[in-house]
Structures are given as structure tokens and as C-alpha cells.
Design an enzyme around this catalytic site. Structure first.
Site, PDB file in Angstrom:
ATOM      1  CG  ASP A  58      -1.872  -0.905   1.314  1.00 39.96           C
ATOM      2  OD1 ASP A  58      -1.995  -1.693   0.297  1.00 39.96           O
ATOM      3  OD2 ASP A  58      -2.746  -1.066   1.994  1.00 39.96           O
ATOM      4  CG  HIS A 200       2.526  -0.143   4.212  1.00 40.86           C
ATOM      5  ND1 HIS A 200       2.385  -1.021   5.301  1.00 40.86           N
ATOM      6  CD2 HIS A 200       1.355   0.600   4.244  1.00 40.86           C
ATOM      7  CE1 HIS A 200       1.183  -1.000   5.791  1.00 40.86           C
ATOM      8  NE2 HIS A 200       0.448   0.006   5.192  1.00 40.86           N
TER       9      HIS A 200
END
Length: 233
Positions: A58, A200
Site C-alpha cells: 500500500d 507498504h
């Protein structure tokens, strides 16, 4: 003398029959054993189906760490799913294009990492639409999957936008630690077949941990796929 010859001939004939029978039995046993071995191999292969898992990232793309991650994924022959924000995709369209060209799936993570609340539904929807347009404008591909920030979602968007939310089953909280080894251990120890791992690509330690985890999980027989294979296969 003739009796001896007849007796000798009879003994030889009986011997030939016995030898012939033995050879036939040996060939039959060999075929049966071979067939049984093939069946065993088939059963073993059927029991060794791929153990699929999906690694997701993400918040990116990041101008440096995402490129580093892509290099490592390419070296390992691994595909993942990126949930990108529209604002970062606008800043780094070349990285989005590379993701697409190298076989990774690209999903929507809103434009500004907005969390859906009871008061901002329309604004949230506009961010999804805007980010879809940015990604499609770069890759030429329709965007179907969305990772709603913090997991907050309105199911009505699925029909309104033809988009499907993708949450996660393993969260190593990589964003909260600078200890790559600890993040790797969390991923490896918690991951099982058909898991979706949340990470991430905006932190150096996350990239290091992800690549180390890939190496360890591949050794355990796992195959990395994009989230659509986990959700719909």
C-alpha cells in the site's frame, strides 16, 4: 539307450517350460510394480499442489523504495499487488507503468489515503474515481480492486463503481518498525496457504523484510500470486 534319450529330452522340455513360465511371471510382476510406481507418483504429485499466497503493498509508489522492490521481485520471478494512491501515481507514472509491464496487479488506495467516514462518502467516491482514471490513463487497464484505507468500506460502491475491496489476513505492522528481521519473522511465522499479506512499499525496512520473507517462504514451497487468484480461484 532310447529310454535314456527320451527321458533326457523330457527333462529338457520340462525345464524349458518351467523357465518360460518363470520369465513370464517375472515380466508380469515387473509391469505390475511399474504401474504401482506410476500410481504412487501421480498420488504424490496430486498431493503437492501449489500453496498460493498474495503479497500486497500500500501507499506507493515511492520514487526509490518501490523501484528497489521491483528489482528484487523481478530477480525472484515474483508478482505482487500494489494498491497505489492517486497522488503518488501522478508523481511517478513511470513506476506505475513498470509495475504493469512486469505483471503486477495495480489496485486503488484512494487519491490521498482518505479514510471513509459517515460524513465524507461522496468525497471518498470521487477520490476512487479520480485514482482509477489516473491508473487507467497510465496502464490502459481497468482498475477493479480497491484497498480501502484502514479497511473502512461501503458495500454500495461495489455496484456503483464495479470495484471490489481487498482486505488482508496477515499484518506484520511493517510501518511501525525499523527492524527488518523482526518484520520478516512475523510474516514467515504467520503466513499460511491463501493468505493475503499487508505491507507498504514506502519504507526501506519493509522492502528488505519483504524480499527476505519471499526467499524464506519460497523455500517452504509457497508460490506468490496476485490477489485475484486468491479471491476467485
Amino acid at each position: 539307450m532310447k529310454r535314456n534319450r527320451k527321458r533326457t529330452a523330457l527333462i529338457l522340455l520340462i525345464g524349458l517350460v518351467l523357465v518360460s513360465s518363470f520369465c513370464a511371471m517375472k515380466r508380469a510382476y515387473s509391469r505390475q510394480a511399474s504401474s504401482h510406481s506410476v500410481e504412487q507418483n501421480i498420488e504424490q504429485n496430486m498431493g503437492q499442489e501449489e500453496k498460493k499466497i498474495a503479497l500486497t503493498f500500500d501507499d506507493g509508489p515511492h520514487p526509490y523504495y518501490t523501484e528497489q522492490l521491483l528489482d528484487g521481485l523481478k530477480e525472484r520471478g515474483v508478482v505482487v499487488t500494489f494498491f497505489v494512491t492517486g497522488e503518488h501515481a501522478e508523481l511517478h507514472p513511470d513506476i506505475i507503468e513498470r509495475m504493469s509491464e512486469e505483471g503486477h496487479l495495480i489496485g486503488n488506495h484512494t487519491y490521498s489515503h482518505m479514510q471513509l467516514t459517515g460524513r465524507n462518502r461522496d468525497e471518498f467516491k470521487e477520490e476512487l474515481i479520480k485514482t482509477n482514471e489516473i491508473i487507467t490513463g497510465i496502464t490502459g487497464q481497468e482498475v477493479i480492486f480497491v484497498r480501502p484505507p484502514y479497511g473502512a468500506w461501503d458495500k454500495n460502491f461495489e455496484e456503483e463503481l464495479n470495484m471490489f475491496p481487498v482486505l488482508w489476513t496477515v499484518d506484520p505492522l511493517d510501518w511501525s518498525s525499523t527492524n527488518a528481521a523482526r518484520i520478516t519473522d512475523k510474516i514467515v511465522s504467520k503466513t499460511e496457504e491463501n493468505d493475503i499479506i499487508l505491507m507498504h512499499d514506502y519504507y526501506k525496512t519493509s522492502v528488505t523484510a519483504a524480499l527476505d520473507a519471499i526467499d524464506k517462504l519460497q523455500e517452504e514451497g509457497y508460490t506468490f500470486v496476485t490477489v485475484d487468484e486468491i479471491l476467485f480461484d
